[in-house]
Design an enzyme around this catalytic site. Structure first.
Site, PDB file in Angstrom:
ATOM      1  N   GLY A 152     -43.048  22.305  12.292  1.00  0.00           N
ATOM      2  CA  GLY A 152     -43.988  22.299  11.849  1.00  0.00           C
ATOM      3  C   GLY A 152     -45.111  22.783  13.041  1.00  0.00           C
ATOM      4  N   GLU A 188     -44.570  19.961  24.946  1.00  0.00           N
ATOM      5  CA  GLU A 188     -42.989  19.484  24.346  1.00  0.00           C
ATOM      6  C   GLU A 188     -42.522  18.523  25.663  1.00  0.00           C
ATOM      7  OE1 GLU A 188     -40.935  19.748  22.084  1.00  0.00           O
ATOM      8  OE2 GLU A 188     -39.843  18.455  23.178  1.00  0.00           O
ATOM      9  N   ASN A 229     -29.652  21.777  15.608  1.00  0.00           N
ATOM     10  CA  ASN A 229     -29.127  21.430  14.219  1.00  0.00           C
ATOM     11  C   ASN A 229     -28.120  22.590  13.805  1.00  0.00           C
ATOM     12  OD1 ASN A 229     -30.561  24.004  13.233  1.00  0.00           O
ATOM     13  ND2 ASN A 229     -32.371  22.601  12.655  1.00  0.00           N
ATOM     14  N   GLY A 230     -27.587  22.483  12.481  1.00  0.00           N
ATOM     15  CA  GLY A 230     -26.463  23.098  11.892  1.00  0.00           C
ATOM     16  C   GLY A 230     -27.097  24.503  11.186  1.00  0.00           C
ATOM     17  N   VAL A 257     -46.608  13.405  25.526  1.00  0.00           N
ATOM     18  CA  VAL A 257     -47.953  12.984  25.023  1.00  0.00           C
ATOM     19  C   VAL A 257     -47.916  11.151  24.954  1.00  0.00           C
ATOM     20  CG1 VAL A 257     -49.655  12.753  23.511  1.00  0.00           C
ATOM     21  CG2 VAL A 257     -48.703  14.916  24.059  1.00  0.00           C
ATOM     22  N   GLU A 282     -22.674  18.848   1.967  1.00  0.00           N
ATOM     23  CA  GLU A 282     -22.560  20.326   2.845  1.00  0.00           C
ATOM     24  C   GLU A 282     -20.967  20.095   3.377  1.00  0.00           C
ATOM     25  OE1 GLU A 282     -24.479  19.381   6.916  1.00  0.00           O
ATOM     26  OE2 GLU A 282     -26.023  19.680   5.303  1.00  0.00           O
ATOM     27  N   HIS A 323     -32.133  13.500   9.381  1.00  0.00           N
ATOM     28  CA  HIS A 323     -33.116  14.330   8.723  1.00  0.00           C
ATOM     29  C   HIS A 323     -34.239  13.176   8.525  1.00  0.00           C
ATOM     30  CE1 HIS A 323     -30.011  16.834   6.485  1.00  0.00           C
ATOM     31  NE2 HIS A 323     -30.314  17.305   7.619  1.00  0.00           N
ATOM     32  N   ASN A 330     -31.233  19.869   3.116  1.00  0.00           N
ATOM     33  CA  ASN A 330     -31.510  20.013   4.459  1.00  0.00           C
ATOM     34  C   ASN A 330     -33.088  20.222   4.778  1.00  0.00           C
ATOM     35  OD1 ASN A 330     -28.848  21.046   3.415  1.00  0.00           O
ATOM     36  ND2 ASN A 330     -28.341  20.450   5.609  1.00  0.00           N
ATOM     37  N   PHE A 371     -35.585  21.651   6.838  1.00  0.00           N
ATOM     38  CA  PHE A 371     -36.495  22.310   7.965  1.00  0.00           C
ATOM     39  C   PHE A 371     -37.019  23.509   7.312  1.00  0.00           C
ATOM     40  CE2 PHE A 371     -32.515  24.527   9.655  1.00  0.00           C
ATOM     41  CZ  PHE A 371     -32.888  25.888   9.455  1.00  0.00           C
TER      42      PHE A 371
HETATM   43  P1  FDA Z   1     -38.881  18.287  15.264  1.00  0.00           P
HETATM   44  O1  FDA Z   1     -38.062  16.881  15.754  1.00  0.00           O
HETATM   45  O2  FDA Z   1     -37.891  19.480  15.025  1.00  0.00           O
HETATM   46  O3  FDA Z   1     -39.699  18.338  16.818  1.00  0.00           O
HETATM   47  C1  FDA Z   1     -40.557  17.396  17.200  1.00  0.00           C
HETATM   48  C2  FDA Z   1     -40.797  18.031  18.759  1.00  0.00           C
HETATM   49  O4  FDA Z   1     -41.648  17.169  19.407  1.00  0.00           O
HETATM   50  C3  FDA Z   1     -39.373  17.635  19.541  1.00  0.00           C
HETATM   51  O5  FDA Z   1     -39.061  18.897  20.065  1.00  0.00           O
HETATM   52  C4  FDA Z   1     -39.714  16.412  20.362  1.00  0.00           C
HETATM   53  O6  FDA Z   1     -39.083  16.447  21.648  1.00  0.00           O
HETATM   54  C5  FDA Z   1     -41.117  16.690  20.494  1.00  0.00           C
HETATM   55  N1  FDA Z   1     -41.990  15.240  20.851  1.00  0.00           N
HETATM   56  C6  FDA Z   1     -41.810  14.180  20.162  1.00  0.00           C
HETATM   57  N2  FDA Z   1     -42.543  13.330  20.890  1.00  0.00           N
HETATM   58  C7  FDA Z   1     -43.337  13.777  21.621  1.00  0.00           C
HETATM   59  C8  FDA Z   1     -44.336  13.539  22.638  1.00  0.00           C
HETATM   60  N3  FDA Z   1     -44.933  12.217  22.647  1.00  0.00           N
HETATM   61  N4  FDA Z   1     -45.143  14.414  23.388  1.00  0.00           N
HETATM   62  C9  FDA Z   1     -44.446  15.460  23.443  1.00  0.00           C
HETATM   63  N5  FDA Z   1     -43.663  16.011  22.760  1.00  0.00           N
HETATM   64  C10 FDA Z   1     -43.129  15.236  21.862  1.00  0.00           C
HETATM   65  N6  FDA Z   1     -32.230  20.491   9.008  1.00  0.00           N
HETATM   66  C11 FDA Z   1     -31.855  21.501   8.290  1.00  0.00           C
HETATM   67  O7  FDA Z   1     -32.684  21.894   7.488  1.00  0.00           O
HETATM   68  N7  FDA Z   1     -30.658  22.193   8.292  1.00  0.00           N
HETATM   69  C12 FDA Z   1     -29.776  21.594   9.153  1.00  0.00           C
HETATM   70  O8  FDA Z   1     -28.684  22.396   9.328  1.00  0.00           O
HETATM   71  C13 FDA Z   1     -29.927  20.546  10.004  1.00  0.00           C
HETATM   72  N8  FDA Z   1     -28.910  19.927  10.800  1.00  0.00           N
HETATM   73  C14 FDA Z   1     -29.182  19.145  11.909  1.00  0.00           C
HETATM   74  C15 FDA Z   1     -28.339  18.536  12.741  1.00  0.00           C
HETATM   75  C16 FDA Z   1     -28.804  18.022  13.776  1.00  0.00           C
HETATM   76  C17 FDA Z   1     -27.759  17.387  14.989  1.00  0.00           C
HETATM   77  C18 FDA Z   1     -30.083  17.447  13.754  1.00  0.00           C
HETATM   78  C19 FDA Z   1     -30.416  16.278  14.877  1.00  0.00           C
HETATM   79  C20 FDA Z   1     -30.852  17.697  12.920  1.00  0.00           C
HETATM   80  C21 FDA Z   1     -30.798  18.514  11.931  1.00  0.00           C
HETATM   81  N9  FDA Z   1     -31.404  19.023  10.893  1.00  0.00           N
HETATM   82  C22 FDA Z   1     -31.244  20.067  10.069  1.00  0.00           C
HETATM   83  C23 FDA Z   1     -32.763  18.390  10.780  1.00  0.00           C
HETATM   84  C24 FDA Z   1     -34.013  19.225  11.369  1.00  0.00           C
HETATM   85  O9  FDA Z   1     -33.607  19.674  12.605  1.00  0.00           O
HETATM   86  C25 FDA Z   1     -35.297  18.388  11.377  1.00  0.00           C
HETATM   87  O10 FDA Z   1     -35.451  17.930  10.120  1.00  0.00           O
HETATM   88  C26 FDA Z   1     -36.348  19.327  11.834  1.00  0.00           C
HETATM   89  O11 FDA Z   1     -35.903  19.623  13.115  1.00  0.00           O
HETATM   90  C27 FDA Z   1     -37.641  18.415  11.997  1.00  0.00           C
HETATM   91  O12 FDA Z   1     -38.780  19.259  12.364  1.00  0.00           O
HETATM   92  P2  FDA Z   1     -39.994  18.806  12.930  1.00  0.00           P
HETATM   93  O13 FDA Z   1     -41.110  19.675  12.900  1.00  0.00           O
HETATM   94  O14 FDA Z   1     -40.482  17.538  11.982  1.00  0.00           O
HETATM   95  O15 FDA Z   1     -39.773  17.976  14.277  1.00  0.00           O
END
Ligand code: FDA
Length: 503
Positions: free
Chosen positions: A16, A35, A115-116, A246, A356, A441, A479, A481
Site C-alpha cells: 500500500g 520504514e 512472501n511466496g 514511527v 495453494e 495474511h 493471497n 497483495f
Molecule cells: P506490509 O506488511 O507489506 O508492509 C508494512 C511495512 O511497514 C513493513 O515493512 C513494516 O516493517 C513497516 N512498519 C510497520 N510498522 C511501522 C512503524 N511503526 N514505523 C515504520 N515502519 C513500520 N501475499 C500474497 O498475496 N501472496 C503470497 O504468496 C504471500 N505469501 C506470504 C508469505 C509470507 C511468509 C508472509 C509473511 C506473507 C505473505 N503474503 C502473501 C502476505 C503479503 O506479503 C501481505 O499481505 C502484504 O505484504 C501486506 O501489505 P501491506 O502493504 O499491508 O503491509
C-alpha cells in the site's frame, strides 16, 4: 527549506505504501517514506543479501535468537529451527497475539521481501461481498490490471511446468486433487519464471531452486524494491529512510507531527526525531497501522477516531497442512519455493477453499504434500490498545479457526480418501494435522468505509490516510497483495485529484 517538514509522509514501504508513494512522487509531491526495517541491498560475508532457509543466520529474523518457522518439526523432531545470533534487524518477524501469531516482512519492501510471490486477483463475486461499496467495474477494469502490470506479475510456461523437476510436487498434488474431482488452477506470480527456467538449466544463480523464500530471495523475485520503490525514487520526489520506526503522531498546524526513532541493526535507538508533514499516509500494514491509530486515540492525540477502529481483523482463513504420499509418489528433492498451482474449490457453497500447493524446501525427498489453504469464514477479531505494553492486542480466540479447519478438512478428507493417503501429524510441533495458529495474511483493523471513508481517508481527521491491508475486512479468499496494491492505487488516485494537488 525546513528539514523537518515534508508535504507527504508515508509510514511503511509495503504494497500500500509503495503504490501510494509512487503516485505522490509522480504528481510532484515531495514525499518521505519511513520504514522500521532495514534496507536489503548489501551482501553479507557469504556474498548474498539474504540467507537461505537451510542455513539461517542473524539476517533471517527480526530480533530473535532462534528461527521460528511455521513448519516447525519433522517426524516430531526439532530439526528445522536453528539458533541465530546476534539478535538483529532480520527480515522476517513473527508477532505473537493471543490465539494467533502473525508473520510479517521487515525491511524496505515489507512483506514483498519474504512472501511466496503468488499474485492472485480475488473472484469478483467474493470481492463484491467483502467490499460492497467499492466500484467493482473500476477495480476489475482498471486497478487490478494496473497493479498486476506494476508488480510484474507473470505466468509459468505450462509446457515447462509439465516437465520440470522443480514442480513435480505440484503435479503430484494436482493428480490427487483431480482424482477426487477437484479443479486446479495455475497461480500467477511476481517471481520471474524465465529466471526460474534459467536456474533449473544451471544458467543463473539459484534462488527459488535454492530453498530461498521466507528469509528473502536473492534473485528472481520482483519484490517491491525491484518494482514500485525504484519507480518512486525515480520521480526525484521520494526518499526512503530505513531503520526509522514511527512511534506516534499528533495533529500539528495544518498537518501532523510524527515522532520517529532511528535504530541501528542491533536495535539501539540512535536518534529520536520529529518530522512534520501536511499529509500522513499510514502503510505500516494491518498490525502496524492499526496500532499507530489506536495509540493516537488512547493517548489522547486523536480522540475523535471512529469507534470502529480496531475491528474487522481476520487471518484470511489461513490453514497449513501436510499429507503423506505413497512411496511411489515422490514429490522431488528439488522444489521451487514459489508455488505455481492451487486447488480451487471455491465453487463449493458450504466449504469454499482455495489451497495453494506449497513446496517443502528441505533439499531432500520427503514424500510430503504441503498446502497453505485459504478458507472463507466470517470469523473476525478486534484490536484493543494495551497501555501496559504500549501495543495493540488482538482478541482472536483459537476456536475461531474451527470453521476454516472444517472447510479445509472437507476438501482434504476427500482427497485422502480417494488416494488412500493420510494427514501428517508431525509437522507443527504437536500432533495436530491442521495448523491455524499463525497467519501470513493479516487483514483489517481500519476497515474501508468504516474507520475511513470509501477512499481510505481517516474519518474525523483531514490529511490522514490508511493505504494498506488494514483497510480489508479480514478476508480476500485468495493471497492478498494484489488486492492491497490495487486498492491503494484506486484510493491515491482519488486523494491526489481531490486533496493533495496544489500543495
Ligand atoms: P506490509 O506488511 O507489506 O508492509 C508494512 C511495512 O511497514 C513493513 O515493512 C513494516 O516493517 C513497516 N512498519 C510497520 N510498522 C511501522 C512503524 N511503526 N514505523 C515504520 N515502519 C513500520 N501475499 C500474497 O498475496 N501472496 C503470497 O504468496 C504471500 N505469501 C506470504 C508469505 C509470507 C511468509 C508472509 C509473511 C506473507 C505473505 N503474503 C502473501 C502476505 C503479503 O506479503 C501481505 O499481505 C502484504 O505484504 C501486506 O501489505 P501491506 O502493504 O499491508 O503491509
Amino acid at each position: 527549506r525546513d528539514q523537518d517538514f515534508v508535504p507527504a509522509l508515508v509510514v511503511g514501504t509495503g504494497y500500500g505504501a509503495a503504490a501510494t508513494a509512487l503516485r505522490l512522487g509522480e504528481a510532484g509531491i515531495r514525499t518521505t517514506m519511513l520504514e522500521m526495517g532495514g534496507l536489503w541491498d548489501t551482501a553479507g560475508a557469504d556474498g548474498k543479501i539474504f540467507c537461505s532457509m537451510l542455513e539461517p543466520d542473524h539476517r533471517s529474523m527480526w530480533f530473535r535468537d532462534r528461527t521460528e518457522t511455521p513448519l516447525a518439526t519433522f517426524l516430531w523432531l526439532d530439526v528445522i529451527n536453528k539458533d541465530i545470533e546476534p539478535p538483529f534487524a532480520g527480515v522476517l518477524d513473527r508477532v505473537a497475539h493471543p490465539g494467533i501469531d502473525v508473520y510479517l516482512g521487515r525491511g524496505v519492501g515489507g512483506g514483498s521481501l519474504v512472501n511466496g510471490g503468488m499474485a492472485v486477483v480475488p473472484e469478483r463475486d467474493y470481492f463484491e461481498r467483502i467490499l460492497p461499496e467499492v466500484d467493482a467495474d473500476e477495480m476489475y477494469g482498471t486497478y487490478f490490471p494496473l497493479a498486476n502490470r506494476e508488480l510484474g506479475v507473470n505466468h509459468v510456461d505450462p509446457e515447462w511446468f509439465e516437465t520440470t523437476e522443480a514442480y513435480r510436487y505440484a503435479r503430484v498434488s494436482r493428480a490427487h486433487a483431480h482424482r477426487a474431482g477437484f479443479p486446479t488452477t495455475f497461480v500467477p506470480s511476481v517471481y520471474d519464471f524465465d529466471y526460474m527456467q534459467r536456474e533449473t538449466a544451471g544458467e543463473a544463480p539459484r534462488s527459488a531452486l535454492d530453498c530461498e523464500v521466507i528469509y528473502g530471495n536473492n534473485y528472481g523475485k520482483r519484490s517491491l524494491d525491484k518494482t514500485y520503490l525504484p519507480a518512486a525514487l525515480g520521480t526525484g520526489n521520494v526518499t526512503i529512510e530505513s531503520l526509522h520506526r514511527v512511534r506516534s503522531f499528533r495533529p500539528a498546524g495544518a498537518g501532523y507531527a510524527v515522532e520517529v526513532e532511528q535504530i541501528d541493526e542491533l536495535g539501539e535507538v540512535r536518534a529520536v526525531k520529529e518530522i512534520r508533514c501536511r499529509h500522513l499516509f499510514l502503510g505500516a500494514g494491518s498490525l502496524g497501522t492499526t496500532e499507530l491509530l489506536l495509540r493516537a486515540r488512547e493517548q489522547g492525540a486523536l480522540p475523535d477516531l471512529d469507534e470502529s477502529l480496531g475491528e474487522g481483523w481476520g487471518p484470511n482463513g489461513n490453514v497449513m497442512l501436510g499429507r503423506a504420499n505413497h512411496v511411489w509418489d515422490p514429490t522431488g528433492a528439488e522444489q521451487s519455493t514459489m508455488p505455481a498451482m492451487g486447488i480451487d474449490n471455491t465453487a463449493d457453497p458450504d466449504h469454499p477453499v482455495f489451497a495453494e500447493i506449497a513446496p517443502i524446501p528441505a533439499g531432500l525427498e520427503t514424500w510430503v504434500s504441503l498446502y497453505l489453504a485459504i478458507a472463507r469464514t466470517p470469523e473476525r477479531a478486534r484490536f484493543a490498545f494495551d497501555a501496559a505494553t504500549d501495543t495493540a492486542r488482538l482478541d482472536w480466540r483459537a476456536e475461531q479457526a474451527a470453521p476454516a479447519e472444517t472447510a479445509v478438512r472437507s476438501l482434504f478428507d476427500r482427497i485422502n480418501q480417494v488416494n488412500g493417503t493420510v494427514y501428517r501429524h508431525d509437522l507443527f510441533g504437536g500432533t495436530r494435522a491442521f495448523e491455524s495458529s499463525f497467519t501470513y495474511h493479516p487483514l483489517g483493523g481500519c476497515v474501508l468505509g468504516r474507520t475511513t471513508d470509501l477512499h481510505g481517508r481517516v474519518r474525523g481527521y483531514d490529511g490522514l490516510y490508511v493505504t494498506d491491508g488494514a483497510l480489508i475486512p479480514g478476508s480476500t479468499g485468495v493471497n492478498p497483495f494484489v488486492t492491497i496494491t490495487a486498492l491503494a492505487e484506486r484510493n491515491v488516485a482519488r486523494v491526489l485529484a481531490e486533496d493533495v494537488r496544489g500543495n
